[in-house]
Scaffold this active site. Sequence first.
Site, PDB file in Angstrom:
ATOM      1  N   CYS A  30      47.457 -34.983 -53.847  1.00 49.34           N
ATOM      2  CA  CYS A  30      48.514 -34.080 -54.782  1.00 49.34           C
ATOM      3  C   CYS A  30      49.791 -34.715 -55.020  1.00 49.34           C
ATOM      4  CB  CYS A  30      48.617 -32.410 -54.178  1.00 49.34           C
ATOM      5  SG  CYS A  30      49.519 -32.723 -52.575  1.00 49.34           S
ATOM      6  N   HIS A  65      51.353 -29.191 -49.967  1.00 53.47           N
ATOM      7  CA  HIS A  65      50.941 -29.583 -51.031  1.00 53.47           C
ATOM      8  C   HIS A  65      52.380 -29.850 -52.165  1.00 53.47           C
ATOM      9  CE1 HIS A  65      48.326 -29.208 -54.824  1.00 53.47           C
ATOM     10  NE2 HIS A  65      49.119 -28.376 -55.375  1.00 53.47           N
ATOM     11  N   ASP A 117      50.920 -27.850 -62.141  1.00 55.13           N
ATOM     12  CA  ASP A 117      50.204 -28.200 -60.988  1.00 55.13           C
ATOM     13  C   ASP A 117      48.790 -29.395 -61.382  1.00 55.13           C
ATOM     14  OD1 ASP A 117      49.002 -28.951 -58.771  1.00 55.13           O
ATOM     15  OD2 ASP A 117      48.619 -26.919 -57.707  1.00 55.13           O
TER      16      ASP A 117
END
Length: 716
Positions: A433, A476, A491
């Site tokens: 991520c 994250h 995202d």
Amino acid sequence: MSRASRPRSAEAPAVLADGRGLSGAMLWRLFVGQCLVLALHLAWMPAWFAGVAVVVAGYRYRQLRRDAPRAGLLLRLAAVGALVAALWGQYGSLGEMRALIGLLLGVYLLKLLETHDRRDARVVVAIGLVATGVAFLHGQGLPLALAAFVALTWQLQSLMWLSGARSRRRAWGEVGWLLGLSAPLMVALFLVVPRLPPLWHMPETPRAATGLSDSVSPGDIAELSRSDARAFRAEFRGQAPPPGERYWRVYTLSHFDGISWSRVSPSQQAATLERPLSRFVREGRASAWAGQDPPRYDYALLLEPDSRPWRPSLGTPLRAGEPQRFLADGTLAGREALRSRALLDLESSGEAPAFADPAGTRWFRLLPTDTNPRTRALARRLWRQSDGDPRRYLDAVLARFGQAPYRYTLSPPRLTGPHRVDDFLFEARAGYCSHYASATAVMARMAGIPARLVAGFLGGERHPDGHFTVRDYDAHAWVEVWQDGAWQRLDPTAAIAPERIEQGAAAVSEGREAFLADSPFSPLRYRGVGWLNGMRLEWERLEYQWQRGVIDYRGAARERLMAELTETLAQLGRALVALGPWRVVGLAVLALLAVAGGALGWRGWRRWWCGRRDETRRLAAFQAWLGRRGYPLRPGESPAAHFRRVARDRDAAGPALEAAAETLEQWLYAPLDASERREAARRLHAALGRARRDWRRATRRVIVKAQTASTRHEHP
């Protein structure tokens, strides 16, 4: 003197072998107590402490058997010096809390070398009690509390033996009696007396509970997928968010140096922009920037100890149950680091901040000009293809990530060059991520769109009772961009690995061997085994309730309980007034009678129970029983002689009384060990019971014969 020629008293396991010296049985009890106390600390202390305990106990055992001399002053000083040197080498100094605890434990273990009488043994037990309490400096979890209770109970029974307990049953009975007496006082003090938080904590916390650092390079957050350490737990009052909306913000990162993203503190921002600090941070119970926006989520966080002041929040924090530091970037910080677990009530929006950052949009467009040239060329090309529309441009960036050969992996390749974004986008094309979030934020800034990186957590395991557990592997990173007068969450992980958003890091198949790689014995590895997973969830539920209800019972919880008790008493008072004076007097008299009856019943039961368990009282009760039947104890007559005199007159109970007299003399005068004394006491109790039964049967036969003879006389 040979071992066979030693007197029996030297080997008997009585508590006091010669009135003062300790026997092997008592030393064994002290050693077991040391092992129980040491077990409370071994998870945080060096493992070589176990070796110290074994060596000291072995030397003391040899000394008891006279195979080794007593530990002299030089030997004891050398042992203490070696302990101090070992602790110094382990921790680098003796000023650290763990080193001080180690010194206490070491002295506790070495004290056994010079323990030869009752006073020394009591000192050992006293140090053990202190060391048991010190264990709560490490933590206050349910397993530690249960283990500490076992260690405390063992130390108390050692004190009972040192006070002259004659049997194991009597020693444990006294321990149970003491614990039972102290329990009501303990509960009353726990409920009523205010707590001074934090009472138990380690002054230093070397690890940040969130697992996140103040700077993020591509690949950093991927390392957290290897750990199952718990970051915090959350319990919602009312609506809980669905899996795709559990974005827990911890802090934002606005500075990019071409390699990594780092956080700029409010004081640094104020100094750089020459503005007052109050424009970037405010203290209070509510955010000064969020206005009157209604909260979407209301929840309580049970936070793990953390060396930094960050407090996670689901989206933008709006209000807190106690004063906090609300930052202008929409993050939350405490007034100080967490030294122990803490409970925090929060209300938040669940979304990115809807207010502008006082640093200005230009602050979030800054980039080094001499890095990542290929990414700049790609950004210019995508900007032209999007006709200068920011939304279309960002959609194009995300669409590029959703195409092959880009892939999402828990084991990303290491990037070491000076142009990390270029290396990721055009060479590796595989990442976690933080790789995709960093590349997205950089490309947004290259197009003039204000952007920043957000570090936090996504997801969390929901338990059957409704609370959530967020762990390191839920860490994250995502992006927030400034559009249409508000910050918007973006995202890129949702474009390339939507299963990560909905199901968590465990659902990512690429590089699965890295998931929980640092936790080989984690029970989370067996979530697919139904009964094992059920046991894990039940244990975590109990531990959570313990933390919420016991460890974090303070402040509002205590005030709420006191208010409920006050209201209950007030209702009871109103009900009594409504009954009238005569009924109240009647109830009071009945209550006093009930209390008096209960006290008398308790006293009678206690006397019966103590007499039943104490051989001396049992003998006195049986002799009194004989006295009521015409055979009182004569002056100067021993109990055994009393039994034999009665046996000569009472043929039916004679054998049992003779056996009782013989067993009593053995129990009183023979040099028996502990097991033989217990067996003799058992046989004495059986003989006395048999004598009572034989006596009563003989009496009944006499009465029956008399009644039969009387009937024959009346009816010839």
